[in-house]
Scaffold this active site. Structure first.
Site, PDB file in Angstrom:
ATOM      1  N   ASP A 126       6.446 -24.245 -35.236  1.00  0.00           N
ATOM      2  CA  ASP A 126       8.523 -24.210 -35.221  1.00  0.00           C
ATOM      3  C   ASP A 126       8.853 -22.716 -34.492  1.00  0.00           C
ATOM      4  O   ASP A 126       8.476 -21.442 -34.738  1.00  0.00           O
ATOM      5  CB  ASP A 126       8.768 -23.655 -36.742  1.00  0.00           C
ATOM      6  N   LYS A 160      14.994 -28.638 -35.304  1.00  0.00           N
ATOM      7  CA  LYS A 160      15.422 -28.176 -36.520  1.00  0.00           C
ATOM      8  C   LYS A 160      16.816 -27.159 -36.722  1.00  0.00           C
ATOM      9  O   LYS A 160      16.614 -26.468 -35.711  1.00  0.00           O
ATOM     10  CB  LYS A 160      13.895 -27.292 -36.818  1.00  0.00           C
ATOM     11  N   LYS A 173      14.760 -31.623 -38.282  1.00  0.00           N
ATOM     12  CA  LYS A 173      14.187 -30.745 -39.369  1.00  0.00           C
ATOM     13  C   LYS A 173      15.433 -30.265 -39.654  1.00  0.00           C
ATOM     14  O   LYS A 173      15.581 -29.259 -38.856  1.00  0.00           O
ATOM     15  CB  LYS A 173      13.128 -29.759 -39.020  1.00  0.00           C
TER      16      LYS A 173
END
Length: 239
Positions: free
Chosen positions: A113, A175, A204
């Protein structure tokens, strides 16, 4: 292999229906159990792994320096080890993010991430932003890359632009937030991201997800993953 074919190596990530989420336990496979506190200890990470295994969470997310502990604690459990890169500001060199990514993968990360260079995004420097993301995608090899765009700091146009660049750079997910800056995951932002990204990429939702109702709403809006440090609370409190 093209960037498009690389994305399509993802397992099937279907959007969910309301009927599938009648029980809070149905949320477990979508949750990434998260611990990103600066003062987290080895024991905290081991507990995170134990909880992720016990409840069947989809992943467990930690800082790179604690990844080795997480991977060892997860063992052969079907919980994906996730590490954050360039976290939480994203304001470091692409080469540094790439190095951090390679180390994370070496230590056992299955997913990365990364936080984007927000200044480049706001300046409209898509070339540099693409290089920033692409450096991590290349360094990640077979690991999935999720691109954190920090939606709470962006205009609608900037959110769209970030999704377009992330997709072109070969990322697997986009995300919403780090949870360390302004803003949190919202249904409107997830719906926007899903619309721009289409069905070929993951979304996400992360940042402030504290209730089962909120989690379900985000999944129904188009999210495939939920990053939260409140996973146990979601299950305990129910609907």
């Amino acid at each position: 292999m093209t960037k498009e074919s690389r994305r399509l190596r993802l397992p099937n990530l279907p959007l969910v229906s309301k009927e599938q989420l009648q029980n809070p336990s149905a949320l477990c496979p979508f949750i990434e159990h998260t611990l990103l506190k600066a003062d987290a200890t080895r024991a905290d990470v081991e507990r995170l792994a134990e909880e992720a295994i016990q409840f069947g969470f989809g992943g467990a997310c930690v800082n790179v320096c604690q990844l080795e502990t997480l991977v060892k604690a997860l063992g052969k459990a079907p919980v994906r080890a996730v590490a954050v890169v360039g976290f939480p500001l994203g304001a470091t060199l692409p080469e540094v993010k790439a190095f951090e990514t390679r180390e994370a993968v070496r230590l056992g990360a299955k997913e990365i991430d990364m936080v984007i260079n927000l200044g480049a995004l706001k300046e409209g420097d898509d070339a540099y932003l693409g290089y920033d993301i692409g450096a991590v995608v290349k360094a990640a090899g077979d690991a999935w890359v999720k691109v954190i765009i920090e939606t709470g700091l962006l205009t609608e146009a900037q959110k769209e632009a970030a999704c377009v660049v992330a997709k072109a750079a070969g990322a697997h997910f986009v995300k919403t937030c780090t949870g360390f800056a302004q803003g949190q995951a919202t249904v409107a932002d997830v719906a926007l991201m899903r619309r721009v990204l289409g069905a070929g990429m993951g979304v996400k939702a992360s940042g402030g997800i504290a209730t089962a109702e909120a989690a379900v709403a985000l999944l129904l809006a188009g999210a495939n993953r939920l990053g939260t440090s409140s996973g146990l609370k979601l299950l305990q409190n129910g609907f």
